[in-house]
Design a protein around this motif. Sequence first.
Motif, short mmCIF file in Angstrom:
data_model
loop_
_atom_site.label_atom_id
_atom_site.label_comp_id
_atom_site.label_asym_id
_atom_site.label_seq_id
_atom_site.Cartn_x
_atom_site.Cartn_y
_atom_site.Cartn_z
N ARG A 38 0.81 -1.23 0.00
CA ARG A 38 0.00 0.00 0.00
C ARG A 38 0.84 1.28 0.00
O ARG A 38 0.51 2.25 -0.69
CB ARG A 38 -0.89 -0.02 1.24
CG ARG A 38 -1.83 1.13 1.32
CD ARG A 38 -2.91 0.84 2.34
NE ARG A 38 -3.64 2.04 2.66
CZ ARG A 38 -4.38 2.19 3.76
NH1 ARG A 38 -4.47 1.19 4.62
NH2 ARG A 38 -5.01 3.31 3.99
N TYR A 39 1.92 1.31 0.77
CA TYR A 39 2.75 2.52 0.86
C TYR A 39 4.07 2.35 0.11
O TYR A 39 5.02 3.10 0.34
CB TYR A 39 3.03 2.84 2.33
CG TYR A 39 1.77 3.08 3.12
CD1 TYR A 39 0.97 4.20 2.87
CD2 TYR A 39 1.35 2.17 4.08
CE1 TYR A 39 -0.21 4.42 3.58
CE2 TYR A 39 0.18 2.37 4.80
CZ TYR A 39 -0.59 3.50 4.54
OH TYR A 39 -1.74 3.70 5.24
N ARG A 103 9.23 -5.81 6.14
CA ARG A 103 8.00 -6.07 5.37
C ARG A 103 7.50 -7.46 5.77
O ARG A 103 8.20 -8.45 5.56
CB ARG A 103 8.31 -6.02 3.87
CG ARG A 103 7.10 -5.92 2.99
CD ARG A 103 7.50 -5.82 1.52
NE ARG A 103 8.30 -4.64 1.21
CZ ARG A 103 8.76 -4.33 -0.01
NH1 ARG A 103 8.48 -5.12 -1.04
NH2 ARG A 103 9.51 -3.26 -0.19
N THR A 138 9.94 6.25 5.84
CA THR A 138 8.68 5.73 5.32
C THR A 138 7.80 6.91 4.91
O THR A 138 8.10 8.06 5.24
CB THR A 138 7.96 4.87 6.39
OG1 THR A 138 6.86 4.19 5.76
CG2 THR A 138 7.44 5.69 7.55
N ASN A 142 2.28 6.28 6.62
CA ASN A 142 2.40 4.86 6.97
C ASN A 142 2.49 4.70 8.50
O ASN A 142 3.57 4.60 9.09
CB ASN A 142 3.63 4.24 6.28
CG ASN A 142 3.65 2.72 6.40
OD1 ASN A 142 2.96 2.14 7.24
ND2 ASN A 142 4.46 2.08 5.57
N SER A 145 4.33 1.59 10.08
CA SER A 145 5.79 1.64 9.99
C SER A 145 6.36 2.64 11.00
O SER A 145 7.34 2.37 11.70
CB SER A 145 6.21 1.99 8.56
OG SER A 145 7.60 1.93 8.44
N GLU A 175 7.77 12.13 3.13
CA GLU A 175 8.40 10.97 3.78
C GLU A 175 8.92 11.44 5.14
O GLU A 175 9.23 12.62 5.31
CB GLU A 175 9.62 10.48 2.99
CG GLU A 175 9.47 10.53 1.48
CD GLU A 175 8.56 9.46 0.97
OE1 GLU A 175 8.66 8.31 1.43
OE2 GLU A 175 7.70 9.78 0.12
#
Length: 193
Positions: A38-39, A103, A138, A142, A145, A175
């Motif tokens: 998704r991100y 991940r 990130t 997100n 994260s 970010e």
Amino acid sequence: MAAMAQATLRTERIELVPLADEHLAYEVELDADPEVMRYLGPPRCGDEVRRAHELRLAAARQVPGLGFWVGFVDGGFVGWWILEPPQRPDQGPVAGQAELGYRLLRRYWRRGLASEGARELIRHGFTELGLRRVFAETMAVNVASRATMAAVGMRYVRTFHQSWPDPLPGAEQGEVEYEITRERWLAGSGATR
Ligand SMILES: CC(C)(COP(=O)(O)OP(=O)(O)OC[C@H]1O[C@@H](n2cnc3c(N)ncnc32)[C@H](O)[C@@H]1OP(=O)(O)O)[C@@H](O)C(=O)NCCC(=O)NCCS
């Protein structure tokens, strides 16, 4: 000072093994899930994952000891973690620094696994690889994260903007970068875990 080869690592629940060709099928499963990606970008097909896999192995060769680790819990693949040398000039010097990433397969989320593996990579980086600073980046949006970064004792450093050919939803918020220094890790509970 730096270990010559990437080490196999262990936590209470996770065995962390250096990424190898035999793990490609796991990476394909991971990157096919739109929620996982998704991100990160659109879900990837097998050929795209194979190219990414080659890049990951190349990253592992750049600085001895750094690289990708594949995580197994009770023999089952759960995801991967990375300590990677800085790739952009604005990330600072390669010497003494690494970027942390992770991940996980969706069915393993929210069990404390990402943070458990990340804590072990940070410990390994500071005590066995001679790192002085571990950072992570990130998308600002997100949340999972960012929460993982905070959970392992990393602190927010900055928000910055990159130009993407095909920006993901939320890219306009930029970010974020988080960090932990060796001094701060030694001063905190991280050193005694
Ligand atoms: C980011 C990711 C690895 C987190 O994995 P995880 O195993 O669920 O994380 P953990 O269970 O270790 O949780 C760590 C902390 O983050 C919090 N957290 C995790 N997911 C969250 C969410 N969706 N919303 C809010 N908080 C969240 C946890 O509550 C925990 O905080 P705490 O220690 O204060 O309780 C996982 O969501 C993922 O694989 N996402 C897709 C890939 C990705 O975006 N990777 C990062 C790209 S930079």
